[in-house]
Design a protein around this motif. Structure first.
Motif, short mmCIF file in Angstrom:
data_model
loop_
_atom_site.label_atom_id
_atom_site.label_comp_id
_atom_site.label_asym_id
_atom_site.label_seq_id
_atom_site.Cartn_x
_atom_site.Cartn_y
_atom_site.Cartn_z
N LEU A 54 31.16 95.07 28.40
CA LEU A 54 30.00 95.56 28.68
C LEU A 54 29.13 96.06 27.51
O LEU A 54 27.84 95.75 27.21
CB LEU A 54 29.82 96.62 29.82
N GLU A 55 29.93 96.59 26.36
CA GLU A 55 29.46 96.83 25.25
C GLU A 55 28.78 95.87 24.42
O GLU A 55 27.66 96.07 23.87
CB GLU A 55 30.25 97.91 24.50
N ARG A 56 29.46 94.81 24.44
CA ARG A 56 28.96 93.53 23.62
C ARG A 56 27.88 93.09 24.35
O ARG A 56 26.99 92.71 23.66
CB ARG A 56 30.37 92.54 23.85
N LYS A 57 27.87 92.70 25.61
CA LYS A 57 26.61 92.47 26.15
C LYS A 57 25.63 93.39 26.10
O LYS A 57 24.37 92.74 25.88
CB LYS A 57 26.86 92.31 27.68
N ARG A 58 25.77 94.55 26.07
CA ARG A 58 24.54 95.21 25.58
C ARG A 58 24.01 95.25 24.41
O ARG A 58 22.79 95.24 24.12
CB ARG A 58 25.14 96.99 25.85
N GLU A 59 25.19 95.01 23.35
CA GLU A 59 24.50 94.92 22.04
C GLU A 59 23.78 93.54 21.78
O GLU A 59 22.86 93.32 21.13
CB GLU A 59 25.80 94.92 21.09
N ALA A 60 24.27 92.28 22.48
CA ALA A 60 23.63 91.15 22.50
C ALA A 60 22.27 91.28 23.25
O ALA A 60 21.32 90.72 22.71
CB ALA A 60 24.54 90.17 23.20
N HIS A 101 46.00 98.97 34.68
CA HIS A 101 44.58 99.28 35.18
C HIS A 101 43.72 99.80 33.86
O HIS A 101 42.52 99.47 33.96
CB HIS A 101 44.69 100.34 36.43
N GLN A 102 44.44 100.79 33.29
CA GLN A 102 43.64 101.23 32.04
C GLN A 102 43.30 100.50 31.12
O GLN A 102 42.05 100.36 30.36
CB GLN A 102 44.59 102.44 31.54
N HIS A 103 44.11 99.45 30.79
CA HIS A 103 43.67 98.35 29.99
C HIS A 103 42.75 97.50 30.50
O HIS A 103 41.57 97.18 29.46
CB HIS A 103 44.93 97.36 29.49
N GLU A 104 42.60 97.31 31.67
CA GLU A 104 41.60 96.55 32.33
C GLU A 104 40.06 97.23 32.15
O GLU A 104 39.10 96.52 31.79
CB GLU A 104 41.87 96.11 33.85
N ILE A 105 40.24 98.33 32.53
CA ILE A 105 39.10 99.28 32.59
C ILE A 105 38.60 99.30 30.91
O ILE A 105 37.36 98.97 30.60
CB ILE A 105 39.29 100.90 32.80
N VAL A 106 39.45 99.38 29.86
CA VAL A 106 39.09 99.52 28.73
C VAL A 106 38.33 97.83 28.23
O VAL A 106 37.32 97.76 27.52
CB VAL A 106 40.17 99.51 27.64
N ARG A 107 38.91 96.82 28.68
CA ARG A 107 38.49 95.58 28.32
C ARG A 107 37.29 95.38 29.00
O ARG A 107 36.23 94.82 28.12
CB ARG A 107 39.20 94.44 29.07
N LYS A 108 36.97 95.87 30.36
CA LYS A 108 35.41 95.72 30.88
C LYS A 108 34.35 96.66 30.05
O LYS A 108 33.24 96.34 29.85
CB LYS A 108 35.49 96.12 32.27
N GLN A 109 34.91 97.70 29.56
CA GLN A 109 34.04 98.56 28.83
C GLN A 109 33.61 97.88 27.62
O GLN A 109 32.40 97.97 27.01
CB GLN A 109 34.83 99.82 28.53
N ILE A 110 34.68 97.21 26.99
CA ILE A 110 34.22 96.70 25.57
C ILE A 110 33.23 95.41 25.97
O ILE A 110 32.49 95.05 25.24
CB ILE A 110 35.54 96.19 25.20
#
Length: 586
Positions: A513-519, A502-511
């Motif tokens: 989202l961060e990439r989409k935000r940068e794009a 679950h923690q890995h999934e949360i980190v993946r989703k956070q990354i």
């Protein structure tokens, strides 16, 4: 108007205190002063010792000399028999505090010739009384005087005569008598002419002896009418007066630690009430004695005394076993704060156990008393007797504000919420230990079945005995319920793995989202740059168009001036609108 009833003042019957522990409380102050008291019972019940202690206590504590007339034992025999109680009769006789005399009755001394004559014996008793100024007299036993009388009428007359003579002398008298078949005495008459009758009983039940005392009658005085257990030991007689026990004791609000911090937490964070009764029950090997020992150790650390009654283990064995789980009781024994009393429940009867326990508690004055285990007293069908004994003991401990800690061994086949002696109504806090079998393992669980007067946890805790003490683990509930041991560890490992995923999934989703935000920000930056370029070009065109329009207007003005036209007239509408557009652009 109704007249108020006038009551005459109450007159209290004068009494002679016995200083026998518990007896004065039962009789309201002692035996009737200046009157005869009959003490009857079977062989070996303690009549002679009872009478002798009454006499010796009177001489030593109340300065009332006494006379002991024996019709069966000699002076030497009496002196030797009571020496084990710490009574030095030779010294008391030498100081004229006690008069010992053995009167041997011969048939030729007392003859039935018209009238039965006891004048010779009266003269000897009178001489003994006058010699020491006696206030107390013992006649042991009365059967020897009247064994040769065939007629009940003559016997009754002589008994009355003897009792009247003793009353006239003004001495407090104890007369001992053997119990008859279906009657209190062999003759069945002595109890009717006595002012006070005390019955001593020594019975055997389930191969255990029981001694009990009952005040059959007491003229002119209220008294306890129940049967009271009594004990004869190196200190003499001691009677447990049940009349002093009951529900009139006060309750303390002070809380004391259990010795196990997590268990204190389960009991609203403060532990047991001082002076309450605690029961720990469970099957064999669940850790009942360990919890009791930890509680005792904690009490000793507070500087309090603890008395531990053990009925299955010797003190040395118990101390050794507790040391293996980090509980060291030996230092507290050496300091005198902890005392063990080890005995088999079958060693003597329940009443003797009760009186012995109360005597030890009274002498040691502990703050904590442990009985481990209480069901050891149960033999056959004596559940009611055991419950009665424990009821008396609990009431006594509550009156003394002593915290009582009981353990009870449950069998695997019975309901765990029951005890062999059915004393749940006497218990304030009940801890239940149980075996939890999961995955081929047996582990321990603990929960609070009840705890009066406080909030307490309703959860089952895993209970572990380690080399550094007792541990209560957090409640762990899996898909199948409460888990312990390897099942708990396996489930915890599985849950930890799932939690990690679950923690890995949360980190993946956070990354992501961060990439989409940068794009998104890059696209915004690109659009802004294109907009700025287009804006700059548009403004440039606007300035050129503005300059061109102004040039056109100037040219027209110059042309009109060269033609000598009317420049004061209104400007043509088309030219006016163009000028307005230019102004708006500006």
């Amino acid at each position: 108007m109704k007249k108020r009833e006038v009551r005459s003042p109450r007159h209290v019957l004068p009494k002679s205190p016995t200083s026998i522990q518990g007896l004065d409380e039962i009789t309201g102050g002692g035996l009737p002063k200046g009157r005869p008291t009959l003490v009857c019972g079977g062989a070996g019940c303690g009549k002679t010792l009872f009478a002798m202690e009454f006499l010796v206590r009177g001489a030593m504590e109340y300065h009332e000399p006494g006379v002991f007339i024996s019709f069966e034992e000699t002076e030497q025999e009496l002196t030797a028999n009571v020496a084990s109680l710490g009574f030095d009769l030779d010294r008391l006789v030498k100081n004229k505090k006690i008069w010992l005399e053995h009167i041997h009755i011969e048939r030729n001394e007392i003859e039935q010739s018209g009238e039965y004559d006891l004048e010779g014996m009266f003269i000897r008793i009178h001489h003994a009384i006058e010699s020491v100024g006696a206030k107390r007299v013992v006649l042991d036993t009365v059967e020897s005087l009247f064994s040769e009388l065939p007629s009940p009428l003559i016997l009754r007359a002589e008994l009355r005569r003897l009792f009247r003579w003793l009353k006239k002398k003004g001495v407090t008298t104890i007369i001992t008598a053997e119990r008859g078949d279906g009657t209190l005495t062999r003759q069945g008459l002595e109890e009717y002419v006595s002012d006070c009758v005390i019955l001593l009983d020594h019975r055997v039940t389930d191969q255990s002896s029981i001694r009990r005392l009952r005040v059959v009658k007491y003229r002119g005085s209220t008294h306890g009418t129940n049967e009271y257990p009594f004990l004869i030991d190196e200190d003499g007689f001691s009677v447990l007066p049940v009349t002093s026990l009951g529900l009139n004791y006060s309750s303390s609000r002070e809380r004391i630690s259990t010795g196990v911090p997590r268990l204190d937490t389960m009991l609203s964070g403060k532990g047991y009430f001082r002076g309450s009764t605690v029961l720990v029950s469970g099957t064999a090997g669940t850790g009942k004695t360990s919890i009791a020992a930890k509680f005792v150790e904690e009490a000793c650390k507070r500087g309090e005394r603890a008395l531990y009654f053990t009925f299955e283990e010797s003190p040395n064995q118990l101390v050794r076993n507790m040391r293996s789980i980090g509980i060291n009781l030996e230092p507290w024994v050496d300091k005198g704060l902890l005392r063990f009393h080890a005995t088999r429940p079958t060693h003597y009867g329940l009443e003797t156990h009760l009186t012995t326990s109360i005597k030890l508690i009274t002498n040691f004055e502990p703050s904590v008393v442990v009985l481990d285990p209480i069901n050891a007293f149960v033999t056959g069908e004596n559940h009611v007797e055991v419950k009665t004994m424990l009821l008396r003991l609990v009431d006594f401990l509550k009156m003394k504000k002593i915290t009582a800690f009981f353990t009870n061994l449950n069998s695997a086949s019975e309901i765990l919420e029951n005890t062999d002696v059915y004393i749940s109504s006497l218990i304030d806090t009940w801890l239940l230990l149980r075996d939890i079998e999961i995955g081929g393992e047996r582990n321990r669980g603990l929960y609070v079945l009840k705890s009066r007067g406080m909030e307490h946890s309703n959860q089952i805790r895993e209970f572990k005995l380690t080399n550094h003490g007792i541990e209560l683990l957090d409640v762990y509930v899996g898909p199948g319920g409460v888990l312990t041991g390897s099942a708990r560890l396996s489930q915890e490992t599985q849950d930890d793995a799932e939690q990690l995923l679950h923690q890995h999934e949360i980190v993946r989703k956070q990354i992501s989202l961060e990439r989409k935000r940068e794009a998104m920000e890059a696209q915004i930056l690109l659009l802004r740059s294109e907009f700025d370029a287009e804006e700059s070009e548009a403004l440039k065109v606007i300035r050129i168009e503005k300059a061109r329009n102004e040039q056109i207007i100037q040219n027209k003005k110059k042309m009109a001036k060269s033609r000598k036209g009317d420049v004061g007239q209104k400007m043509h509408s088309s030219n006016k609108s163009k000028i307005n557009v230019l102004r708006m652009v500006q």
